[in-house]
Design an enzyme around this catalytic site. Structure first.
Site, PDB file in Angstrom:
ATOM      1  N   SER A 194      34.740  20.276  37.318  1.00 47.07           N
ATOM      2  CA  SER A 194      35.723  20.390  36.322  1.00 47.07           C
ATOM      3  C   SER A 194      36.885  21.326  36.671  1.00 47.07           C
ATOM      4  O   SER A 194      36.507  22.349  37.016  1.00 47.07           O
ATOM      5  CB  SER A 194      35.002  20.904  34.820  1.00 47.07           C
ATOM      6  OG  SER A 194      35.972  21.100  34.004  1.00 47.07           O
ATOM      7  N   LYS A 201      32.149  13.014  24.559  1.00 46.74           N
ATOM      8  CA  LYS A 201      33.503  13.211  23.413  1.00 46.74           C
ATOM      9  C   LYS A 201      33.236  12.431  22.234  1.00 46.74           C
ATOM     10  O   LYS A 201      33.537  12.727  21.025  1.00 46.74           O
ATOM     11  CB  LYS A 201      34.604  12.594  23.965  1.00 46.74           C
ATOM     12  CG  LYS A 201      35.224  13.252  25.309  1.00 46.74           C
ATOM     13  CD  LYS A 201      36.751  12.815  25.645  1.00 46.74           C
ATOM     14  CE  LYS A 201      37.226  13.663  27.004  1.00 46.74           C
ATOM     15  NZ  LYS A 201      38.611  13.143  27.333  1.00 46.74           N
ATOM     16  N   ASN A 222      37.730  16.139  22.045  1.00 49.58           N
ATOM     17  CA  ASN A 222      37.832  17.114  23.503  1.00 49.58           C
ATOM     18  C   ASN A 222      37.859  18.439  23.155  1.00 49.58           C
ATOM     19  O   ASN A 222      37.531  19.433  24.121  1.00 49.58           O
ATOM     20  CB  ASN A 222      38.673  16.582  24.510  1.00 49.58           C
ATOM     21  CG  ASN A 222      40.157  17.032  24.107  1.00 49.58           C
ATOM     22  OD1 ASN A 222      40.408  17.404  22.993  1.00 49.58           O
ATOM     23  ND2 ASN A 222      40.921  17.058  25.036  1.00 49.58           N
ATOM     24  N   ALA A 256      42.011  -0.684  27.289  1.00 53.11           N
ATOM     25  CA  ALA A 256      41.659  -0.665  25.604  1.00 53.11           C
ATOM     26  C   ALA A 256      40.415   0.278  25.443  1.00 53.11           C
ATOM     27  O   ALA A 256      39.878   0.106  24.301  1.00 53.11           O
ATOM     28  CB  ALA A 256      41.746  -2.086  24.977  1.00 53.11           C
ATOM     29  N   GLY A 312      38.207   4.262  25.588  1.00 53.81           N
ATOM     30  CA  GLY A 312      38.283   5.408  25.060  1.00 53.81           C
ATOM     31  C   GLY A 312      39.544   5.953  25.353  1.00 53.81           C
ATOM     32  O   GLY A 312      40.326   6.891  24.485  1.00 53.81           O
ATOM     33  N   ALA A 313      40.096   6.029  26.715  1.00 56.16           N
ATOM     34  CA  ALA A 313      41.107   6.798  27.216  1.00 56.16           C
ATOM     35  C   ALA A 313      42.272   6.280  26.345  1.00 56.16           C
ATOM     36  O   ALA A 313      43.363   6.845  25.956  1.00 56.16           O
ATOM     37  CB  ALA A 313      41.347   6.670  28.591  1.00 56.16           C
ATOM     38  N   THR A 348      39.461  -7.403  28.554  1.00 55.23           N
ATOM     39  CA  THR A 348      38.521  -7.836  27.615  1.00 55.23           C
ATOM     40  C   THR A 348      39.645  -8.003  26.387  1.00 55.23           C
ATOM     41  O   THR A 348      39.828  -6.953  25.757  1.00 55.23           O
ATOM     42  CB  THR A 348      37.431  -7.172  27.178  1.00 55.23           C
ATOM     43  OG1 THR A 348      36.606  -6.920  28.193  1.00 55.23           O
ATOM     44  CG2 THR A 348      36.525  -7.901  26.059  1.00 55.23           C
TER      45      THR A 348
END
Ligand code: ATR
Length: 278
Positions: free
Chosen positions: A17, A68, A89, A131, A133-134, A156
């Site tokens: 990170s 998250k 976040n 489509a 989470g981001a 999808t």
């Protein structure tokens, strides 16, 4: 250093990170000595770890993959944008003692695109790839910039249709499978799929871009992602990865916690240089 200066990012894995480097750089701008560390939390251990952090006097937490959604459930109160995103976040202890959840990813993206890169969203034809989470996390701030149109396409199709259903009260948008692209063209294409992480590329028609199109990949790295290489090959006017978004979402978290807006350009530059030299 008082306990109110303790911050952390929780994730798994979290070793790589960049949040500690970013937040330490922000704090140094104001001559502040804040403690920000990366904590690897075991699967299933998020709520206990977060409870312990705040009970011990911690002031704010960033949350990264895969917690998250758990942070969303953990928060005692949610901002509107966190509610929309379905993910958190940033957790903060508010004046009234309540733990509030926010999501700064979308604001970070918009700020990087509009303020740092100087690209326009307003009045433009905007395409979102993915489509998951981001994508969900960045949709609201993008829609609020008033694009001329916004289309979401996903492998999808039902997931894209679901997002259309959930966000259409903000502004008109459309969504479905990649077949919707046909020979249409877009001014701004945002890759919100996780394909780049696997070295893959969504199935895109070569007619998608004009010579004025801008392409943004939420993923970042020392090397251009497959999507960025595809965009450059198809003569996009400008191409960017998500490093600026990473720094801008951190800046928004910093602002929530400290009510001070850090300078971001130098931090983006510093990260880019250290990534390229690594
Ligand atoms: P994240 O939180 O990173 O968005 P996610 O919720 O698992 O992760 O969603 C990943 C997204 O990338 C999805 O839109 C996924 O498409 P599906 O919903 O059809 O699975 C998309 N994705 C992943 N790999 C892809 C690939 N090779 N080509 C196209 N889309 C891809």
């Amino acid at each position: 250093m008082s306990v109110k200066d303790r911050y952390a990012v929780f994730g798994n894995p979290v070793k790589h990170s960049k949040s500690p480097v970013i937040h330490t750089a922000f704090a140094a701008q104001g001559g502040q000595n804040r403690h920000y560390r990366a904590v690897r939390v075991e699967w299933g251990g998020f709520a206990d770890a977060a409870r312990g952090f705040f009970a011990g006097g911690g002031a704010g937490l960033n949350i990264t993959v895969p917690f998250k959604e758990e942070a969303f459930r953990f928060a005692e109160r949610l901002t509107d944008r966190a509610m929309r995103a379905g993910a958190v976040n940033t957790l903060s202890r508010c004046e009234d003692g309540c733990i509030e959840g926010d999501n700064t990813d979308g604001i970070g993206l918009v700020r990087d695109i509009v303020a740092n890169l100087g690209w326009r969203v307003q009045g433009r034809r905007l395409l979102i790839l993915g489509a998951g989470g981001a994508a969900r996390g960045v949709l609201e701030p993008l829609l609020r910039e008033n694009p001329r149109e916004l289309l979401i396409v996903n492998r999808t199709p039902e997931r894209a249709e679901q997002l259309v259903h959930e966000f259409s009260d903000i502004a008109p948008l459309a969504g479905g499978g990649y077949a919707l692209l046909g020979d249409r063209q877009f001014d701004l294409v945002v890759n919100a799929t996780s394909a780049s992480l696997a070295g893959e590329l969504p199935d895109l028609p070569s007619s998608l871009l004009t010579e004025h199109s801008c392409c943004y990949d939420l993923v970042y790295g020392a090397e251009p992602t497959p999507f960025m290489r595809w965009a450059a090959l198809h003569a996009a006017w400008a191409v960017a990865d998500g490093l600026g978004m990473l720094v801008e979402q951190a800046a928004q978290s910093f602002y929530i916690w400290r009510r001070v807006r850090p300078e971001t350009q130098s931090v983006i530059r510093q990260l880019r240089e250290s990534m390229e030299s690594a």
